[in-house]
Enzyme design. Structure first.
Site, PDB file in Angstrom:
ATOM      1  N   ARG A 176      45.592  27.569  40.468  1.00  0.00           N
ATOM      2  CA  ARG A 176      45.927  28.535  41.512  1.00  0.00           C
ATOM      3  C   ARG A 176      44.637  29.150  42.023  1.00  0.00           C
ATOM      4  O   ARG A 176      43.994  29.928  41.332  1.00  0.00           O
ATOM      5  CB  ARG A 176      46.862  29.607  40.943  1.00  0.00           C
ATOM      6  N   HIS A 205      47.518  35.831  41.814  1.00  0.00           N
ATOM      7  CA  HIS A 205      48.916  35.566  41.451  1.00  0.00           C
ATOM      8  C   HIS A 205      49.849  35.973  42.587  1.00  0.00           C
ATOM      9  O   HIS A 205      50.740  35.231  42.985  1.00  0.00           O
ATOM     10  CB  HIS A 205      49.261  36.336  40.177  1.00  0.00           C
ATOM     11  N   TYR A 260      40.322  38.723  35.097  1.00  0.00           N
ATOM     12  CA  TYR A 260      40.597  37.807  33.989  1.00  0.00           C
ATOM     13  C   TYR A 260      40.020  36.401  34.190  1.00  0.00           C
ATOM     14  O   TYR A 260      40.201  35.538  33.332  1.00  0.00           O
ATOM     15  CB  TYR A 260      42.106  37.712  33.741  1.00  0.00           C
TER      16      TYR A 260
END
Length: 374
Positions: free
Chosen positions: A271, A275, A284
């Site tokens: 991805r 998100h 992260y």
């Protein structure tokens, strides 16, 4: 319509070695767009299908960018981007027939518009509408599922129903890597294998369940191995290689349609974007990781491969991008049109029979609306 024979019994269990995935992900095209050594057991899709896949991937990426922009403009409440997962989204759709069913997640809007659904209807749910926006029965696309893995159980149930009715149809369930940690997913695999339901599970392993990396979700060597214990034929594929994705899924769908049982296919992808628009991925993951995956861009990889085969030229590439821009313009026009709200709709479909409290609340709101109009 005659019903098919009941699902085979235990005497027709598959041998363990027949369930194992390839030791490394199936790949037809290297990251630089050159042809890789062809894997055994899978065929290169026809050039016409690959060129069509390229057109859809270009349009899909432009749609994704447009939907992201609409979120920033306040036209969508939320949008989960699938940039970088085009090969999975388009490959999954192209492996199906019109009569087959698709059970998507919230991240699969690109697949839905590629299947031919109205983009404005697809985005209704993400706009904040109270229904999925399109007709699942007419489109053979289930509502986009936000709870993780619950759609896998529904997909297996649909597949079993289709088998019992004797319909020549297959179900494909999209799921993310995080969904494979849910109990529903494992129950779905088990039941699908026992009933030999005509269903294919496509796991789009984009490496993160929101901010949780794959290493913190499972100790399995690959998610594809999760099907073996249930008796499900499993495979893993380079999810950024459209040629490989389409080849493997076409094979999986053909086997399921023939009554040979379900398949679990893990597509290794990434991805590229957050998100959702509410996420900050820099907390992260680092930029170097993203750059590394961008070098394996599925759209650029397929374009280079097709140019090398002599089946794609500058004129076709330009035409694909122009068509994508026209498509994005139609999406903008549809989503920028203000709709008239119907406040009383919030009381519909809460219960089959409205409770006294709901009736009272509806009456109060109706009276307030009427007074404001006066």
């Amino acid at each position: 319509m005659l019903m098919r024979e009941p699902a085979p019994g235990l005497e027709q269990r598959q041998a363990a070695e027949d369930l194992l995935p390839s030791p490394v992900p199936v790949r037809f095209v290297a990251e630089d767009g050159t042809a890789a050594d062809p894997p055994a057991g899978y065929a290169v899709p026809e050039d016409e299908r690959l060129v069509e896949a390229y057109r859809r991937m270009v349009a899909g990426r432009r749609f994704d960018r447009q939907a992201t922009a609409l979120t920033k403009q306040g036209r969508l409440a939320v949008y989960p981007s699938s940039r970088g997962q085009e090969a999975c989204q388009i490959g999954g759709v192209l492996a199906l027939r019109d009569a087959d069913w698709l059970f998507p997640t919230y991240r699969d809007s690109m697949a839905l518009v590629s299947r031919g659904l109205d983009p404005a209807e697809v985005l209704t749910l993400l706009q904040g509408g109270w229904h999925c926006g399109y007709d699942p029965a007419a489109t053979r696309v289930a509502p986009q599922c936000t709870p993780l893995a619950t759609q896998t159980l529904h997909a297996v149930g649909m597949a079993e129903a289709l088998r019992r009715k004797g319909e020549d149809a297959v179900v494909m369930a999209f799921i993310g890597d995080g969904g494979t940690s849910e109990g529903d997913f494992h129950e779905a695999l088990n039941y699908a294998a026992v009933r030999r339901a005509p269903v294919v599970f496509l796991v789009q392993n984009n490496q993160y369940a929101i901010s949780v990396p794959l290493a913190k979700q499972t100790a399995a060597p690959a998610l594809a191995y999760k099907g073996i214990g249930y008796g499900v034929r499993s495979e893993q594929v380079d999810g950024n290689d459209l040629v490989a994705v389409l080849s493997v899924l076409t094979t999986a769908v053909r086997h399921a349609r023939a009554g040979d049982g379900p398949w679990l296919v893990e597509a290794h992808t990434y991805r590229m974007d957050p998100h959702t628009n509410a996420d900050d991925p820099t907390r992260y993951r680092d930029g170097g990781e993203v750059e590394q995956w961008e070098s394996a861009d599925p759209v650029a990889r397929l374009e280079t491969y097709l140019r090398g085969r002599g089946v794609l030229d500058d004129e076709q590439v330009t035409a694909a991008h122009e068509a994508a821009e026209e498509f994005a313009a139609r999406v903008r026009e549809a989503m920028n049109a203000d709709s008239e709200p119907a406040p009383l709709e919030i009381f519909e479909h809460v219960f089959a029979e409205p409770t006294p409290q709901l009736r009272e609340q509806r009456a109060l709101l109706a009276a307030e609306l009427s007074a404001s109009e006066d």
